[in-house]
Design a protein around this motif. Sequence first.
Motif, mmCIF file in Angstrom:
data_model
loop_
_atom_site.group_PDB
_atom_site.id
_atom_site.type_symbol
_atom_site.label_atom_id
_atom_site.label_comp_id
_atom_site.label_asym_id
_atom_site.label_seq_id
_atom_site.Cartn_x
_atom_site.Cartn_y
_atom_site.Cartn_z
ATOM 1 N N LYS A 40 -198.504 22.307 9.660
ATOM 2 C CA LYS A 40 -198.735 21.153 10.591
ATOM 3 C C LYS A 40 -198.688 20.106 9.687
ATOM 4 C CE LYS A 40 -202.158 21.218 13.625
ATOM 5 N NZ LYS A 40 -203.583 21.785 14.074
ATOM 6 N N PHE A 41 -199.293 20.077 8.643
ATOM 7 C CA PHE A 41 -199.678 18.576 7.999
ATOM 8 C C PHE A 41 -198.930 18.504 6.789
ATOM 9 C CE2 PHE A 41 -203.476 19.383 10.457
ATOM 10 C CZ PHE A 41 -203.288 18.593 11.457
ATOM 11 N N ARG A 42 -198.142 19.482 6.211
ATOM 12 C CA ARG A 42 -197.663 19.156 4.692
ATOM 13 C C ARG A 42 -196.235 19.539 4.601
ATOM 14 N NH1 ARG A 42 -200.524 22.237 0.077
ATOM 15 N NH2 ARG A 42 -199.187 20.965 -1.056
ATOM 16 N N ASP A 43 -195.570 18.897 5.471
ATOM 17 C CA ASP A 43 -194.013 18.935 5.497
ATOM 18 C C ASP A 43 -193.471 20.572 6.073
ATOM 19 O OD1 ASP A 43 -193.821 16.339 4.401
ATOM 20 O OD2 ASP A 43 -194.075 17.281 2.196
ATOM 21 N N GLY A 44 -194.442 21.077 6.683
ATOM 22 C CA GLY A 44 -193.698 22.242 7.446
ATOM 23 C C GLY A 44 -193.307 21.971 8.911
ATOM 24 N N ARG A 45 -192.601 22.910 9.575
ATOM 25 C CA ARG A 45 -192.186 22.525 10.927
ATOM 26 C C ARG A 45 -192.099 23.445 11.664
ATOM 27 N NH1 ARG A 45 -186.118 20.122 10.815
ATOM 28 N NH2 ARG A 45 -185.790 21.858 9.547
ATOM 29 N N LEU A 46 -192.378 23.384 13.199
ATOM 30 C CA LEU A 46 -192.359 24.343 14.056
ATOM 31 C C LEU A 46 -191.346 23.978 15.216
ATOM 32 C CD1 LEU A 46 -196.321 24.365 14.698
ATOM 33 C CD2 LEU A 46 -194.887 26.001 13.579
ATOM 34 N N LEU A 47 -190.345 24.961 15.312
ATOM 35 C CA LEU A 47 -189.089 24.407 15.955
ATOM 36 C C LEU A 47 -189.095 25.415 17.110
ATOM 37 C CD1 LEU A 47 -186.556 23.897 13.198
ATOM 38 C CD2 LEU A 47 -188.022 22.079 14.304
ATOM 39 N N ILE A 48 -188.746 25.001 18.405
ATOM 40 C CA ILE A 48 -188.474 25.685 19.525
ATOM 41 C C ILE A 48 -187.109 25.355 19.923
ATOM 42 C CG2 ILE A 48 -189.143 26.293 21.684
ATOM 43 C CD1 ILE A 48 -191.198 27.487 20.275
ATOM 44 N N ASN A 49 -186.295 26.311 20.109
ATOM 45 C CA ASN A 49 -184.834 26.214 20.275
ATOM 46 C C ASN A 49 -184.278 25.054 19.581
ATOM 47 O OD1 ASN A 49 -185.110 28.227 22.178
ATOM 48 N ND2 ASN A 49 -186.153 26.761 23.676
ATOM 49 N N GLY A 50 -184.730 24.831 18.322
ATOM 50 C CA GLY A 50 -184.173 23.749 17.279
ATOM 51 C C GLY A 50 -184.855 22.497 17.478
ATOM 52 N N GLU A 51 -185.880 22.437 18.260
ATOM 53 C CA GLU A 51 -186.414 20.995 18.461
ATOM 54 C C GLU A 51 -187.949 21.212 18.017
ATOM 55 O OE1 GLU A 51 -186.163 19.464 22.352
ATOM 56 O OE2 GLU A 51 -183.952 19.423 22.546
ATOM 57 N N GLU A 52 -188.573 20.125 17.404
ATOM 58 C CA GLU A 52 -189.811 20.277 16.823
ATOM 59 C C GLU A 52 -190.775 20.132 18.102
ATOM 60 O OE1 GLU A 52 -191.992 18.547 12.921
ATOM 61 O OE2 GLU A 52 -189.823 18.164 13.412
ATOM 62 N N GLN A 53 -191.877 20.946 17.779
ATOM 63 C CA GLN A 53 -192.886 20.991 18.871
ATOM 64 C C GLN A 53 -194.239 21.073 18.126
ATOM 65 O OE1 GLN A 53 -192.490 20.710 21.964
ATOM 66 N NE2 GLN A 53 -190.080 21.145 22.256
ATOM 67 N N THR A 54 -195.395 20.757 19.029
ATOM 68 C CA THR A 54 -196.806 20.642 18.282
ATOM 69 C C THR A 54 -197.174 22.205 18.594
ATOM 70 O OG1 THR A 54 -197.822 19.968 20.380
ATOM 71 C CG2 THR A 54 -196.961 18.281 18.807
ATOM 72 N N GLY A 62 -187.778 34.346 25.700
ATOM 73 C CA GLY A 62 -186.542 33.662 25.257
ATOM 74 C C GLY A 62 -186.434 32.549 24.219
ATOM 75 N N ASP A 63 -187.864 31.923 24.054
ATOM 76 C CA ASP A 63 -187.608 30.876 23.242
ATOM 77 C C ASP A 63 -187.388 31.141 21.904
ATOM 78 O OD1 ASP A 63 -188.257 28.806 25.090
ATOM 79 O OD2 ASP A 63 -190.307 28.679 24.636
ATOM 80 N N LYS A 64 -186.563 30.522 21.114
ATOM 81 C CA LYS A 64 -186.391 30.899 19.573
ATOM 82 C C LYS A 64 -187.212 30.023 18.937
ATOM 83 C CE LYS A 64 -181.642 32.273 20.673
ATOM 84 N NZ LYS A 64 -180.107 31.755 20.253
ATOM 85 N N LEU A 65 -188.210 30.520 18.100
ATOM 86 C CA LEU A 65 -189.095 29.899 17.485
ATOM 87 C C LEU A 65 -188.704 30.127 15.941
ATOM 88 C CD1 LEU A 65 -191.997 28.777 16.579
ATOM 89 C CD2 LEU A 65 -192.715 31.148 16.843
ATOM 90 N N SER A 66 -188.520 28.887 14.971
ATOM 91 C CA SER A 66 -188.548 28.723 13.796
ATOM 92 C C SER A 66 -189.907 28.341 13.173
ATOM 93 C CB SER A 66 -187.366 28.015 13.384
ATOM 94 O OG SER A 66 -186.371 28.833 14.010
ATOM 95 N N ILE A 67 -190.286 28.976 12.251
ATOM 96 C CA ILE A 67 -191.484 28.420 11.479
ATOM 97 C C ILE A 67 -190.979 28.026 9.852
ATOM 98 C CG2 ILE A 67 -194.036 28.816 10.559
ATOM 99 C CD1 ILE A 67 -193.918 31.016 12.751
#
Length: 305
Positions: A40-54, A62-67
């Motif tokens: 969350k706070f050190r340059d990582g990303r949470l992406l849902i279907n390619g878009e950043e989310q909180t 069916g959501d595609k999650l990328s951590i």
Amino acid sequence: MVQQPFFIDTVIAPSYEGMLLRDYLIKKVRLSRRALKAVKFRDGRLLINGEEQTVRYRLKAGDKLSIVFPPEDKSPSLKGKPMPLDIIFEDEHVIVINKPPGIPVIPSQKYSTDTLANGVLAHLEKQNLAYTVHTVTRLDRETSGLLLIAKHRHAHDFFVKMQKAHEVHRRYLAVIQGNLEKEEGVIDAPIGRKDGSIIERTVRLDGKPARTNYKVIKRLKDLSVAAIKLETGRTHQIRVHFSHLGYPLAGDDLYGGSLEIIGRQALHSFELSFRHPFTDENMLFQAPCPEDMRAIIGEIPLQMI
């Protein structure tokens, strides 16, 4: 060249519809709170279907999650140094290495560059991975055999929990001076630091609990070859326990062994087993004794121990 961070890609199953992303990460992905905070706070990303989310995003089937995990901090004192590594197994999460005797696992004041950790870091850098070295199991400098290294922080978090639950198992072969009276037994004696020494350990009443299981598998003239399994992991535990009984390991001059038999403590981590934290596969690895121990005890079929 930009190094590749560790990432996890997954598709959200219908059973997780409506769950907060934060809860999914903790309960399903089993991210530690430390790892989640880093994402969350050190340059990582949470992406849902390619878009950043909180982490307050509500999941849809069916959501595609990328951590995407942040690049890991590397100790300024640890430098990669290419060296031969006897890698028994490697995937994107773990490395199992058969360590020869005479090589320290991690740097110290005395051994700052020629350690296994230096070699592993160079190995990771060659793969262009933004990871550092996470040792899970360690061996003394003169002890040979299998050890486990996590390739990234998320894997290391799993193994820390597994070790606390006694789910990472190791077995050793030792050449012990003298003929042990019993064919098998348990040494249950607390171990602590020896007064006046920063290196030596000893059995003492105010020490930490320590239990060592052993079974004699071969007897030689004035020597016993034993298979050993630890219930605890105290520093120098095997060496201290057998010395305490009056049967030091051959070559272990720190605890009373003779260097005339072998030039280092005759101790080898021949078996390592654990359940893979990401695939749930039962993993078991074995490594035969190095030549210096085989010269004393001959060939021993490990699968029969």
